[in-house]
Design a protein around this motif. Structure first.
Motif: not given
Length: 387
Positions: A17, A30, A34, A37-38
């Protein structure tokens, strides 16, 4: 404290990812979203600096003498320097990498109107036109250009499409995850390090592991251009462990398997005591390791120390073949690094004097200075000269 078991499937999925998200230095929004959020999914509260560097705190027994881990989310890339009369783009590198590895690279140019695909090519790219002159082209950024996949025959066409000097170019990683455990891709430096940190954090979260001090999970956004962790550390951090790539090449001791612990890079030796602690944790937890010295290498730790952070710093790495080119690593090294991280953050603090920024000489560390005693094998009484 014993190492924890690492979910290597999660590690590999996360790395895939991360590699799918373009993030050359200067174009990191971006990937920051990501990673944030993880981290939130693993139970941490996240804060960002103004420019997007990430801090996440996992509380421990005390905030004094906190430990920090850092990897960088930014990668190498390129930038437009000129709209050429032939409808192509002159480019310059973001970060330090050879134009030798740029030739033939596919990538995306990010303009304000949107992204355009393209290919970086030598100025003389057609064998049917230039014959052997193609092989005689010098290597360098002045000798390549980007052919954009758009209807652009001149500089005016490029401008009409929205291209401008300064547009950032993300280079395709082209990842391959092989059944043998090898991973081949651009930008493993340092997205593999980010995946290692997240996998280690997942193991700690699921085990409900306790740590003696707070652990700061840091992700820098401009390491490839030398800025790194210069504005990430808070005053309560006493030690910083960087997770980045080692360099497997002739003359180096790095390896694609196990942990490669760096004793020094071009900025000088890493902290003696922290490096020794990490080495001992590898020994006691049966984690394969080797040590290396990097002569042409600088990491997040150097930028932090130069910026004034008074921290003990160390560098642990996954060995990378062809660093800053088409890189190759092995899952064994990534798993080993994540295991070491879990053992380190749970381990007791030996240098409690570091809980305070300054103190008197009491409790200050000691390094061995006595001459080593050579042990002779029982069946050998002669000395090294054979006398």
């Amino acid at each position: 404290m014993a190492r924890l078991q690492i979910d290597t499937d999660y590690l590999a999925r996360t790395l895939r990812k991360l590699l799918s998200i373009p993030s050359p230095t200067g174009y990191i929004d971006t990937i920051v979203r990501f990673v944030a959020k993880e981290l939130e999914g693993l139970g941490l509260q996240v804060e960002l600096t103004r420019r997007g560097a990430i801090r996440a705190l996992r509380p421990g027994g005390t905030h004094l003498g906190a430990r920090a881990l850092v990897a960088h989310v930014d990668t190498l890339g390129a930038q437009v320097t000129c709209l050429k009369p032939n409808g192509r783009l002159s480019v310059a590198p973001i970060g330090t990498w050879s134009a030798r590895f740029a030739e033939g690279a596919r990538g995306t140019v990010f303009t304000e109107k949107g992204g355009y695909r393209g290919t970086i090519l030598p100025l003389k790219a057609s064998g049917h036109t230039f014959n052997e002159e193609v092989d005689r082209m010098p290597i360098g950024w002045d000798h390549v250009e980007m052919r954009v996949d758009a209807r652009a025959r001149n500089a005016a066409d490029l401008a009409h499409l929205g291209f401008e000097v300064g547009d950032i170019i993300a280079i395709d990683p082209q990842p391959e995850f092989l059944d043998s455990g090898f991973i081949v891709s651009r930008h493993l430096d340092d997205k593999a390090g980010v995946a290692v940190m997240l996998a280690a954090l997942k193991a700690l979260h699921e085990a409900k592991a306790e740590t003696p001090v707070d652990i700061h999970w840091l992700f820098s956004i401009a390491e490839e251009v030398g800025v790194g962790a210069s504005a990430l550390l808070t005053p309560d951090v006493a030690s910083l462990v960087v997770i980045d790539n080692g360099t497997t090449a002739p003359g180096q001791n790095s390896d694609e398997f196990g942990v490669t612990i760096s004793a020094a890079d071009q900025s000088g030796p890493f902290d003696y005591h922290l490096t020794r602690k990490l080495t001992e944790l590898c020994r006691t937890n049966d984690i394969r390791y080797q040590k290396d010295v990097f002569r042409y290498y600088r990491s997040d730790s150097a930028s932090a120390v130069v910026a004034g952070a008074d921290v003990r710093a160390a560098l642990i790495t996954f060995g990378v073949d062809a660093s800053h080119g088409y890189e190759r690593i092995h899952m064994h090294a990534l798993r080993s690094l994540a295991e070491l991280v879990t053992a380190y953050v749970q381990s007791p603090v030996e240098i409690t004097r570091d809980f305070q920024p300054t103190a008197d000489i009491r409790g200050f560390t000691r390094q061995p200075t006595k001459e080593a005693v050579q042990e002779m094998s029982p069946d050998r009484e002669d000395d090294e000269t054979g006398a």
